[in-house]
Scaffold this motif. Sequence first.
Motif, PDB file in Angstrom:
ATOM      1  N   TYR A 179      -4.470  -1.797   7.986  1.00 18.71           N
ATOM      2  CA  TYR A 179      -3.563  -0.967   7.194  1.00 18.71           C
ATOM      3  C   TYR A 179      -4.310  -0.545   5.938  1.00 18.71           C
ATOM      4  CZ  TYR A 179       0.476  -2.533   9.959  1.00 18.71           C
ATOM      5  OH  TYR A 179       1.384  -2.783  10.969  1.00 18.71           O
ATOM      6  N   LEU A 180      -4.361   0.767   5.666  1.00 18.02           N
ATOM      7  CA  LEU A 180      -5.112   1.284   4.524  1.00 18.02           C
ATOM      8  C   LEU A 180      -4.260   2.191   3.654  1.00 18.02           C
ATOM      9  CD1 LEU A 180      -8.510   2.235   6.209  1.00 18.02           C
ATOM     10  CD2 LEU A 180      -8.042   0.248   4.757  1.00 18.02           C
ATOM     11  N   GLY A 181      -4.531   2.171   2.376  1.00 19.33           N
ATOM     12  CA  GLY A 181      -3.866   3.049   1.426  1.00 19.33           C
ATOM     13  C   GLY A 181      -4.323   2.710   0.023  1.00 19.33           C
ATOM     14  N   THR A 182      -3.520   3.122  -0.934  1.00 22.83           N
ATOM     15  CA  THR A 182      -3.776   2.839  -2.337  1.00 22.83           C
ATOM     16  C   THR A 182      -2.959   1.615  -2.725  1.00 22.83           C
ATOM     17  OG1 THR A 182      -4.175   5.179  -2.784  1.00 22.83           O
ATOM     18  CG2 THR A 182      -3.643   3.775  -4.676  1.00 22.83           C
ATOM     19  N   PRO A 183      -3.599   0.601  -3.295  1.00 19.97           N
ATOM     20  CA  PRO A 183      -2.849  -0.607  -3.646  1.00 19.97           C
ATOM     21  C   PRO A 183      -1.794  -0.302  -4.717  1.00 19.97           C
ATOM     22  CG  PRO A 183      -5.199  -0.877  -4.152  1.00 19.97           C
ATOM     23  CD  PRO A 183      -5.013   0.495  -3.615  1.00 19.97           C
ATOM     24  N   GLN A 184      -0.599  -0.830  -4.523  1.00 16.87           N
ATOM     25  CA  GLN A 184       0.474  -0.652  -5.499  1.00 16.87           C
ATOM     26  C   GLN A 184       0.305  -1.605  -6.687  1.00 16.87           C
ATOM     27  OE1 GLN A 184       4.231  -1.124  -3.499  1.00 16.87           O
ATOM     28  NE2 GLN A 184       4.100   0.867  -2.515  1.00 16.87           N
TER      29      GLN A 184
ATOM     30  N   LEU B 172       0.834  -1.201   0.000  1.00 21.56           N
ATOM     31  CA  LEU B 172       0.000   0.000   0.000  1.00 21.56           C
ATOM     32  C   LEU B 172       0.867   1.248   0.000  1.00 21.56           C
ATOM     33  CD1 LEU B 172      -2.354  -1.398   2.731  1.00 21.56           C
ATOM     34  CD2 LEU B 172      -2.982  -1.063   0.332  1.00 21.56           C
ATOM     35  N   THR B 173       0.365   2.266  -0.657  1.00 22.35           N
ATOM     36  CA  THR B 173       1.080   3.527  -0.736  1.00 22.35           C
ATOM     37  C   THR B 173       0.085   4.669  -0.571  1.00 22.35           C
ATOM     38  OG1 THR B 173       2.692   4.742  -2.076  1.00 22.35           O
ATOM     39  CG2 THR B 173       0.886   3.706  -3.271  1.00 22.35           C
ATOM     40  N   ALA B 174       0.594   5.886  -0.519  1.00 26.32           N
ATOM     41  CA  ALA B 174      -0.271   7.067  -0.463  1.00 26.32           C
ATOM     42  C   ALA B 174      -0.946   7.225  -1.824  1.00 26.32           C
ATOM     43  CB  ALA B 174       0.565   8.295  -0.121  1.00 26.32           C
ATOM     44  N   PRO B 175      -2.110   7.812  -1.841  1.00 24.08           N
ATOM     45  CA  PRO B 175      -2.798   8.407  -0.711  1.00 24.08           C
ATOM     46  C   PRO B 175      -3.603   7.377   0.083  1.00 24.08           C
ATOM     47  CG  PRO B 175      -4.059   8.835  -2.697  1.00 24.08           C
ATOM     48  CD  PRO B 175      -2.805   8.109  -3.121  1.00 24.08           C
ATOM     49  N   ALA B 176      -3.792   7.709   1.320  1.00 22.86           N
ATOM     50  CA  ALA B 176      -4.703   6.968   2.193  1.00 22.86           C
ATOM     51  C   ALA B 176      -6.044   7.686   2.142  1.00 22.86           C
ATOM     52  CB  ALA B 176      -4.175   6.966   3.625  1.00 22.86           C
ATOM     53  N   PRO B 177      -7.105   7.010   2.518  1.00 23.25           N
ATOM     54  CA  PRO B 177      -8.389   7.703   2.570  1.00 23.25           C
ATOM     55  C   PRO B 177      -8.365   8.831   3.603  1.00 23.25           C
ATOM     56  CG  PRO B 177      -8.576   5.411   3.342  1.00 23.25           C
ATOM     57  CD  PRO B 177      -7.187   5.606   2.898  1.00 23.25           C
ATOM     58  N   THR B 178      -9.000   9.932   3.245  1.00 22.84           N
ATOM     59  CA  THR B 178      -9.117  11.087   4.132  1.00 22.84           C
ATOM     60  C   THR B 178     -10.527  11.653   3.989  1.00 22.84           C
ATOM     61  OG1 THR B 178      -8.345  12.622   2.422  1.00 22.84           O
ATOM     62  CG2 THR B 178      -6.663  11.728   3.919  1.00 22.84           C
ATOM     63  N   GLY B 179     -10.846  12.630   4.794  1.00 20.16           N
ATOM     64  CA  GLY B 179     -12.099  13.382   4.654  1.00 20.16           C
ATOM     65  C   GLY B 179     -13.327  12.498   4.589  1.00 20.16           C
ATOM     66  N   ASP B 180     -14.174  12.753   3.595  1.00 15.43           N
ATOM     67  CA  ASP B 180     -15.434  12.019   3.446  1.00 15.43           C
ATOM     68  C   ASP B 180     -15.201  10.529   3.223  1.00 15.43           C
ATOM     69  OD1 ASP B 180     -16.848  14.369   3.776  1.00 15.43           O
ATOM     70  OD2 ASP B 180     -17.237  14.652   1.628  1.00 15.43           O
ATOM     71  N   ALA B 181     -14.138  10.181   2.490  1.00 15.50           N
ATOM     72  CA  ALA B 181     -13.844   8.761   2.240  1.00 15.50           C
ATOM     73  C   ALA B 181     -13.529   8.048   3.547  1.00 15.50           C
ATOM     74  CB  ALA B 181     -12.681   8.623   1.262  1.00 15.50           C
ATOM     75  N   LEU B 182     -12.734   8.674   4.411  1.00 12.31           N
ATOM     76  CA  LEU B 182     -12.393   8.066   5.692  1.00 12.31           C
ATOM     77  C   LEU B 182     -13.617   8.011   6.603  1.00 12.31           C
ATOM     78  CD1 LEU B 182     -10.251   6.801   7.488  1.00 12.31           C
ATOM     79  CD2 LEU B 182      -9.549   9.116   8.170  1.00 12.31           C
ATOM     80  N   GLU B 183     -14.426   9.043   6.579  1.00 12.26           N
ATOM     81  CA  GLU B 183     -15.653   9.043   7.390  1.00 12.26           C
ATOM     82  C   GLU B 183     -16.579   7.915   6.945  1.00 12.26           C
ATOM     83  OE1 GLU B 183     -18.418   9.845  10.309  1.00 12.26           O
ATOM     84  OE2 GLU B 183     -16.320  10.487  10.177  1.00 12.26           O
ATOM     85  N   ALA B 184     -16.673   7.671   5.629  1.00  7.13           N
ATOM     86  CA  ALA B 184     -17.499   6.565   5.128  1.00  7.13           C
ATOM     87  C   ALA B 184     -16.968   5.226   5.647  1.00  7.13           C
ATOM     88  CB  ALA B 184     -17.546   6.574   3.606  1.00  7.13           C
TER      89      ALA B 184
END
Length: 182
Positions: free
Chosen positions: A159-164, A16-28
């Motif tokens: 662990y969360l992020g963008t799959p490589q 996993l790499t950046a970006p990680a969920p933030t804002g509305d995505a993380l709240e969901a």
Amino acid sequence: MDALEILLQRRSASRLTAPAPTGDALEAIYQAGLRAPDHGTLQPWRFITVEGEGQERLSSLLHGIAVEEQLDEKGIEKAKNAPFRAPLIITVVAHCNTETKVPHWEQVASACCAVMAMQMAAQAQGFNGIWRTGKWTSDEKVREAFGCREQDEIVGFLYLGTPQLKSPRVAPLDSSQFVSAF
């Protein structure tokens, strides 16, 4: 991808790499976790995010424990680097109530369901993750760092992020190997 497809194609992503969920995505993601089955509406879950400076603190904690336990050099390095496997970790704690008829195991199971729901919500939004457990979930210093009481359990680190890497399609299993009639 619709909800059924996400469930049928569920696969953890360990790279996993950046970006990680933030804002509305993380709240969901949190909201999905908060919809876990919950006998007695006890809400037996706590989600503690670990990112940025928190990853540095967790790394220092795990490194110190590994040194204290006299792990070999590889084990010490693995412990030190563990918090950096993804840009975001959500530590999920089964925050168990001892003053209820709901058994402890059901409260832990509810927290485990929250982890699964959060990973699926992440995947539905183009992110992914991996649910890790292991020795750190029961280590007393780690439990203390995450504010666990005696009756609480760390059920995992999500662990969360963008799959490589793009996950290959998952072939269906033969359900007859797992299903029987009563």
